[in-house]
Design an enzyme around this catalytic site. Structure first.
Site, PDB file in Angstrom:
ATOM      1  N   HIS A  35       0.239  -2.148  13.444  1.00  0.00           N
ATOM      2  CA  HIS A  35       0.352  -3.982  13.007  1.00  0.00           C
ATOM      3  C   HIS A  35      -1.704  -4.270  11.794  1.00  0.00           C
ATOM      4  CE1 HIS A  35      -1.408  -7.655  13.843  1.00  0.00           C
ATOM      5  NE2 HIS A  35       0.018  -8.230  14.467  1.00  0.00           N
ATOM      6  N   ASP A  71      -3.405   1.581  20.708  1.00  0.00           N
ATOM      7  CA  ASP A  71      -3.600   0.286  20.567  1.00  0.00           C
ATOM      8  C   ASP A  71      -1.888   0.093  21.519  1.00  0.00           C
ATOM      9  OD1 ASP A  71      -2.178  -2.133  20.101  1.00  0.00           O
ATOM     10  OD2 ASP A  71      -2.043  -2.402  17.609  1.00  0.00           O
ATOM     11  N   GLN A 123       1.602  -3.442  22.796  1.00  0.00           N
ATOM     12  CA  GLN A 123       2.919  -3.744  23.103  1.00  0.00           C
ATOM     13  C   GLN A 123       3.492  -2.186  24.798  1.00  0.00           C
ATOM     14  OE1 GLN A 123       4.906  -5.621  21.817  1.00  0.00           O
ATOM     15  NE2 GLN A 123       4.078  -5.940  20.309  1.00  0.00           N
ATOM     16  N   LYS A 134       0.797 -11.055  26.463  1.00  0.00           N
ATOM     17  CA  LYS A 134       1.760 -10.970  25.642  1.00  0.00           C
ATOM     18  C   LYS A 134       2.398  -9.752  27.176  1.00  0.00           C
ATOM     19  CE  LYS A 134       1.023  -9.192  21.030  1.00  0.00           C
ATOM     20  NZ  LYS A 134       1.930  -9.940  20.223  1.00  0.00           N
ATOM     21  N   CYS A 184       3.283  -8.786  10.539  1.00  0.00           N
ATOM     22  CA  CYS A 184       1.890  -8.260  10.422  1.00  0.00           C
ATOM     23  C   CYS A 184       1.739  -6.276  10.412  1.00  0.00           C
ATOM     24  CB  CYS A 184       1.038  -8.521  11.812  1.00  0.00           C
ATOM     25  SG  CYS A 184       0.928 -10.330  11.764  1.00  0.00           S
TER      26      CYS A 184
END
Length: 416
Positions: A129, A206, A209, A232, A374
């Site tokens: 991202h 990261d 998700q 999220k 993104c």
């Protein structure tokens, strides 16, 4: 049959916890398939935010009056919930930020200030991202460091065999996404961490998700940093989490100066507060932070074998239907079992603009994402200007998936 009915009843019960899922769009029942961008909020999260905002609206960690104490307790209870959720060694390793983006920027700036110099190297991957690319670019530009990229293959898998040749004695840190927000593939982060650690290179993961779809144990994973956003995973917007190993957080300078992050202040010298306050300057988004605790409680509720099995069936159904349609190019295709993919599907249709598809689906009550997600370098890798993405969580149903495929077919036929 009875077991199936019980699962359906359970999902209906879960859906009833989310007020937004009962609304209609253009006269159609809402089918919310944009969960990778932000998930809907359960009533427990809404109630917590409302309670803090209406009953305990006071600045945290400062005053001794009742309202301030209530707000502070809710904020710190959320920190404890995150520590348990990630299995961090201590609560001092949990830093609240405004989101994943802020957490990555914090690490990129502070780690760079402490450990990078001209000629050093930072490694990211082609599947990142923008939030896990641009902060490192900015830091490399400030320090005169070099940004290197681990590529992905045509199916979207990281080309791990190239990593040894990319890492060098000048590599100071690697940043990698746990799960791509475009490809939906669970990346081999454990193997990446092991390779990097064998050369004393720390790794930031990261988890925007990953925290939603995987059981994350930061001590077992042995990552040095793990970041994710509350919105999220069913919490409110404006709150994020940075987990960092204490040895790194202790050595890194603060990201911002101001209230709460100080020990003592004079015009000659300032000392800094102990972890995690050292990185939490100013008034925090305490109302949103408090919602992380009920959000995690919901995630624990969803960690049910029958629900997971049903969830996997929906993923398998969509994967089969999308990958078998010759009009559709699907990105992020499993090479082994379907377990290496979450129910997130990004695709293009030849001769059809992704935004046109999204607009038609919207009129049918389906919320899907269109655009670059993104991740412009990844779009360039696959030679497209954008994709259509649908992303599901456990409150989505097989009926919604079947309705989506029916509507997608209709939309494609309208546009071709």
């Amino acid at each position: 049959m009875r077991a199936c009915m019980m699962v359906m009843a359970r999902i209906d019960e879960i859906r009833s916890l989310f007020p937004a899922l009962s609304r209609k769009v253009y006269g159609k029942d809402l089918v919310y398939f944009d969960n990778a961008a932000t998930s809907q909020r359960p009533q427990s999260v809404i109630d917590m935010w409302t309670r803090i905002s209406t009953e305990s609206n006071a600045n945290i960690h400062r005053a001794v009056h009742r309202l301030a104490d209530e707000a502070t307790q809710a904020y710190e209870q959320a920190r404890d919930a995150v520590r348990d959720f990630l299995n961090a060694e201590s609560r001092e390793e949990i830093v609240f930020t405004s989101g994943t983006t802020a957490a990555v920027n914090l690490v990129a700036f502070c780690f760079g200030e402490a450990f990078l110099k001209e000629g050093d190297e930072v490694v990211v991957t082609e599947a990142e991202h923008h939030s896990n690319i641009v902060p490192w670019q900015m830091m490399c530009r400030r320090k005169g460091a070099v940004l290197k990229v681990l590529p992905v293959d045509d199916s979207g898998h990281m080309m791990l065999e190239k990593l040894d040749g990319i890492l060098s004695d000048r590599t100071r840190i690697m940043a990698v996404t746990h799960i791509s927000n475009v490809l939906g593939l669970v990346n081999p982060v454990r193997e990446i961490i092991e390779k990097c650690h064998s050369r004393n290179i720390p790794v930031l993961v990261d988890g925007a998700q990953g925290a939603v779809h995987c059981k994350v144990d930061v001590r077992d994973l042995d990552c040095d940093f793990y970041v994710f956003s509350g919105h999220k995973l069913y919490a409110a917007t404006g709150i994020g989490v940075l987990y960092g190993k204490r040895k790194w957080l202790d050595e890194m300078p603060p990201y911002m100066g101001g209230g709460e992050m100080v020990g003592t202040v004079s015009f000659d010298h300032t000392t800094y507060a102990p972890l995690p306050m050292k990185f939490e300057a100013g008034t925090q988004n305490f109302a949103s932070a408090a919602t992380v605790k009920p959000a995690i409680e919901l995630i624990n509720l969803l960690n049910d074998n029958e629900l997971i099995k049903n969830y996997d069936m929906i993923r398998d159904y969509l994967l089969d239907r999308l990958s078998s349609d010759r009009r559709i190019s699907l990105y992020g295709v499993p090479r082994g079992t379907n377990d290496e993919k979450i129910p997130l599907f990004s695709f293009t249709v030849e001769g059809v603009h992704h935004e046109d598809l999204a607009l038609i689906l919207d009129k049918m009550g389906i919320a899907a994402r269109s655009g670059q997600m993104c991740a412009e370098p990844l779009m360039d890798r696959f030679g497209v200007t954008g994709m259509l993405r649908v992303s599901l969580v456990p409150y989505n149903t097989m009926e919604e998936a079947e309705y989506f495929m029916k509507c997608l077919d209709k939309a494609i036929n309208m546009l071709i």
